[in-house]
Design a protein around this motif. Structure first.
Motif, mmCIF file in Angstrom:
data_model
loop_
_atom_site.group_PDB
_atom_site.id
_atom_site.type_symbol
_atom_site.label_atom_id
_atom_site.label_comp_id
_atom_site.label_asym_id
_atom_site.label_seq_id
_atom_site.Cartn_x
_atom_site.Cartn_y
_atom_site.Cartn_z
ATOM 1 N N ALA A 100 0.818 -1.328 -0.164
ATOM 2 C CA ALA A 100 0.027 0.004 -0.078
ATOM 3 C C ALA A 100 0.785 1.291 -0.001
ATOM 4 N N GLU A 101 2.070 1.301 0.787
ATOM 5 C CA GLU A 101 2.843 2.377 0.776
ATOM 6 C C GLU A 101 3.448 2.587 -0.690
ATOM 7 N N GLU A 102 3.846 1.572 -1.348
ATOM 8 C CA GLU A 102 4.427 1.599 -2.571
ATOM 9 C C GLU A 102 3.291 2.251 -3.564
ATOM 10 N N ARG A 108 -6.099 5.178 4.338
ATOM 11 C CA ARG A 108 -7.214 4.708 5.229
ATOM 12 C C ARG A 108 -6.844 3.361 5.486
ATOM 13 N N GLU A 109 -6.622 2.696 4.465
ATOM 14 C CA GLU A 109 -6.372 1.266 4.055
ATOM 15 C C GLU A 109 -5.181 1.024 5.045
ATOM 16 N N ASN A 110 -4.060 1.747 4.660
ATOM 17 C CA ASN A 110 -2.813 1.517 5.440
ATOM 18 C C ASN A 110 -3.030 1.731 6.704
ATOM 19 N N ASP A 111 -3.766 2.866 7.286
ATOM 20 C CA ASP A 111 -4.001 2.989 8.732
ATOM 21 C C ASP A 111 -4.710 1.630 9.209
ATOM 22 N N VAL A 136 -8.510 11.169 -4.077
ATOM 23 C CA VAL A 136 -9.523 10.390 -3.295
ATOM 24 C C VAL A 136 -8.904 9.121 -3.267
ATOM 25 N N HIS A 137 -8.307 8.472 -4.374
ATOM 26 C CA HIS A 137 -7.700 6.771 -4.340
ATOM 27 C C HIS A 137 -6.599 7.136 -3.158
ATOM 28 N N LEU A 138 -5.586 8.142 -3.113
ATOM 29 C CA LEU A 138 -4.669 8.110 -2.259
ATOM 30 C C LEU A 138 -5.207 8.310 -0.852
#
Length: 167
Positions: free
Chosen positions: A27-29, A139-142, A132-134
Motif C-alpha cells: 500500500a505504501e508503494e 485509510r487502508e494503510n492505517d 481520493v484514491h490516495l
C-alpha cells in the motif's frame, strides 16, 4: 500440549502479521506511485496552461501590431488629400481582411483555449480522483497498521501467558 498449541497459535499469528506487513508495504508503494503520477499530471497541466498563455499573448501582440499598422496608415491618408478616397477604400479592404483574419485567429485561439481548459479540467478531475484514491489507500494503510498493532499485542499477550504457564 498447551505449550504446543500456544506455539502453533503464535506461528499462525506471526504469519498473519507478516502478511499484514506485506500488504502495508504494498500500500505504501502504491501511494508513492500515485504521488509520482500526481506530480506528472500537475506538470502536464502547468505546461498546457503556460502554452495556452503564450499562444494568447502572441495573438494579442499580433492584434496590437495590426492595430498600430492600421492607425499609421490612417495618419498617412490624412496627409494626402488627393489620394485620400483611394487610400481609404484600400484601407477599408485591408481592415476587413485584417479583421476577418483577427476574428478567425481569435476564434481559433478561443477554441484552442477551450480545448486546453477542458483538458485541464479533465486532468484536474484525474488529480482529484487520484487524491481520493490516495486517501482511500492511506485509510487502508492505517487500518492495516492498526491490525498489525492488535496482532502484536495479541502475540505479546500470548507470549506473556506462555511465560507465566512455564513458571
Amino acid at each position: 500440549v498447551l505449550e504446543k498449541e500456544g506455539f502453533q497459535e503464535l506461528r499462525q499469528l506471526r504469519t498473519i502479521v507478516d502478511g499484514l506487513k506485506t500488504r502495508a508495504e504494498t500500500a505504501e508503494e502504491t501511494v508513492e506511485e500515485i504521488k509520482d503520477e500526481k506530480e506528472q499530471l500537475l506538470l502536464k497541466y502547468n505546461q498546457l496552461e503556460s502554452t495556452s498563455q503564450v499562444n494568447i499573448n502572441g495573438l494579442m501582440a499580433e492584434l496590437k501590431a495590426q492595430k498600430d499598422a492600421i492607425e499609421m496608415e490612417r495618419e498617412r491618408v490624412n496627409f494626402d488629400a488627393d489620394t485620400w478616397r483611394t487610400q481609404m477604400n484600400e484601407l477599408e479592404r485591408e481592415l476587413e481582411a485584417s479583421a476577418t483574419k483577427a476574428r478567425a485567429q481569435l476564434g481559433a485561439a478561443r477554441e484552442e483555449t477551450e480545448r486546453h481548459r477542458r483538458t485541464a479540467y479533465e486532468m484536474q478531475a484525474a488529480v482529484n480522483k487520484l487524491k481520493v484514491h490516495l486517501e482511500s489507500l492511506k485509510r487502508e494503510n492505517d487500518r492495516m497498521q492498526a491490525e498489525v498493532e492488535t496482532s502484536k499485542e495479541s502475540m505479546r499477550d500470548m507470549e506473556r501467558r506462555m511465560n507465566e504457564q512455564k513458571t
